[in-house]
Write an enzyme that holds these catalytic residues in place. Structure first.
Site, mmCIF file in Angstrom:
data_model
loop_
_atom_site.group_PDB
_atom_site.id
_atom_site.type_symbol
_atom_site.label_atom_id
_atom_site.label_comp_id
_atom_site.label_asym_id
_atom_site.label_seq_id
_atom_site.Cartn_x
_atom_site.Cartn_y
_atom_site.Cartn_z
ATOM 1 N N HIS A 43 0.841 -1.204 0.000
ATOM 2 C CA HIS A 43 0.000 0.000 0.000
ATOM 3 C C HIS A 43 0.878 1.257 0.000
ATOM 4 C CE1 HIS A 43 -2.860 -2.826 2.271
ATOM 5 N NE2 HIS A 43 -3.536 -2.514 1.186
ATOM 6 N N SER A 191 -2.471 -7.936 3.253
ATOM 7 C CA SER A 191 -3.098 -7.811 4.572
ATOM 8 C C SER A 191 -3.410 -9.187 5.142
ATOM 9 C CB SER A 191 -4.387 -6.997 4.473
ATOM 10 O OG SER A 191 -4.114 -5.751 3.876
HETATM 11 P P1 AMP Z 1 -6.303 -4.130 -0.544
HETATM 12 O O1 AMP Z 1 -6.201 -3.292 0.694
HETATM 13 O O2 AMP Z 1 -5.815 -5.521 -0.351
HETATM 14 O O3 AMP Z 1 -7.673 -4.050 -1.177
HETATM 15 O O4 AMP Z 1 -5.294 -3.498 -1.589
HETATM 16 C C1 AMP Z 1 -5.351 -2.143 -1.938
HETATM 17 C C2 AMP Z 1 -4.442 -1.921 -3.127
HETATM 18 O O5 AMP Z 1 -3.104 -2.278 -2.785
HETATM 19 C C3 AMP Z 1 -4.813 -2.771 -4.346
HETATM 20 O O6 AMP Z 1 -4.707 -1.987 -5.517
HETATM 21 C C4 AMP Z 1 -3.782 -3.876 -4.304
HETATM 22 O O7 AMP Z 1 -3.516 -4.437 -5.575
HETATM 23 C C5 AMP Z 1 -2.579 -3.141 -3.778
HETATM 24 N N1 AMP Z 1 -1.604 -4.073 -3.202
HETATM 25 C C6 AMP Z 1 -1.846 -5.045 -2.291
HETATM 26 N N2 AMP Z 1 -0.716 -5.733 -2.013
HETATM 27 C C7 AMP Z 1 0.259 -5.187 -2.769
HETATM 28 C C8 AMP Z 1 1.649 -5.457 -2.937
HETATM 29 N N3 AMP Z 1 2.275 -6.427 -2.265
HETATM 30 N N4 AMP Z 1 2.361 -4.679 -3.797
HETATM 31 C C9 AMP Z 1 1.742 -3.683 -4.483
HETATM 32 N N5 AMP Z 1 0.439 -3.381 -4.370
HETATM 33 C C10 AMP Z 1 -0.301 -4.115 -3.525
#
Ligand code: AMP
Length: 280
Positions: A43, A191
């Site tokens: 994030h 997460s």
């Molecule tokens: P989430 O909180 O899991 O819905 O993720 C929010 C954003 O963070 C989404 O666009 C995910 O693709 C991105 N994201 C989650 N994990 C990673 C990671 N390891 N590297 C880069 N972006 C990430």
């Protein structure tokens, strides 16, 4: 003087749509990073990119109920707003949007979201209704926030692909894709990693390394299909996981592929009911 001013500029926490409309009135060149909280280095990389490329940055934290196809998965999803807010403050994010369900779902859709058959693959096949929920919430958040750019991670490649297709057709908003950030053991930050114990985290790291090795093997192979078939059996036997899929697909159209050019290896599996996805 500039630094002194910067020090006093406070991050604004927006708890509802009134707060949001008031704060964003007159804001142009807005970068938006949608998240479900429990922030990690993945994030942070998206947020830093937005801070660099846009005049102002807004981060949302909203665990969207409609994209969970299992109630327990929604209930157990890790949440830690206090820690998240301190990370966002340190990064000097301009706005944090913490909506309640009604702030997002206050209007009824004119037409239901339905994925075309060609897109009902990978996670769309294994998590029925998941992407319909993701697209719905992204449509709503874009309508409410009106950002110029939205920053999303390649870690969730199918999500990025589908949201990009939907949003860029309907809004004057650009989706910016961001590289996957990994821990030193090659496990992508997620997460959901917070739900794994030490041994399970080591296991997940080993699976990531297996994927990198497998992809390297493709370079010299004449039979990629067979390599994938054998690796599937090997993963299930060696790691005691529930494997949903391991597939090579073209990154431009997500069609099944048997050559390495323009392709990524997609994996989804569960360790002890915690479902992880990644691509290499
Ligand atoms: P989430 O909180 O899991 O819905 O993720 C929010 C954003 O963070 C989404 O666009 C995910 O693709 C991105 N994201 C989650 N994990 C990673 C990671 N390891 N590297 C880069 N972006 C990430």
């Amino acid at each position: 003087m500039f630094y002194l001013l910067n020090y006093f500029i406070q991050m604004k926490i927006l708890l509802n749509n009134n707060d949001l409309n008031e704060a964003l009135y007159n804001v142009s060149d807005l970068g938006f990073v949608p998240t479900m909280g429990s922030l990690h280095q993945g994030h942070v990389s998206l947020i830093k990119k937005s801070l660099k490329r846009c005049n102002k940055t807004i981060v949302s934290i909203f665990v969207n109920p409609t994209q969970f196809n299992k109630k327990n998965d929604y209930i157990n999803y890790p949440r830690n707003n206090r820690r998240d807010l301190s990370i966002l403050k340190r990064l000097k994010v301009n706005f944090v949007y913490l909506p309640k369900k009604n702030d997002v779902y206050f209007f009824k859709r004119k037409s239901l979201i339905k994925l075309p058959k060609k897109d009902r693959i990978l996670c769309a096949k294994f998590r029925k209704g998941h992407f319909e929920g993701v697209i719905d919430v992204m449509d709503r958040l874009t309508k409410i926030i009106k950002p110029k750019k939205i920053f999303m991670g390649e870690k969730d490649f199918q999500q990025l692909y589908l949201v990009k297709e939907f949003i860029q057709k309907r809004y004057n908003t650009k989706i910016i894709s961001c590289k996957t950030i990994r821990d030193t053991n090659k496990l992508a930050f997620s997460s959901r990693n917070k739900l794994l114990d030490k041994i399970e985290l080591i296991k997940a790291g080993k699976i990531s390394k297996e994927m990198i090795l497998l992809k390297n093997k493709f370079v010299k192979s004449k039979n990629i299909k067979k390599l994938i078939f054998e690796k599937k059996k090997d993963l299930i036997n060696s790691f005691d996981i529930k494997l949903d899929y391991l597939e090579l697909r073209n990154i431009l159209n997500l069609k099944s592929s048997n050559k390495i050019k323009d392709s990524k290896l997609f994996i989804a599996y569960s360790i002890n009911k915690v479902r992880l996805i990644d691509n290499f």
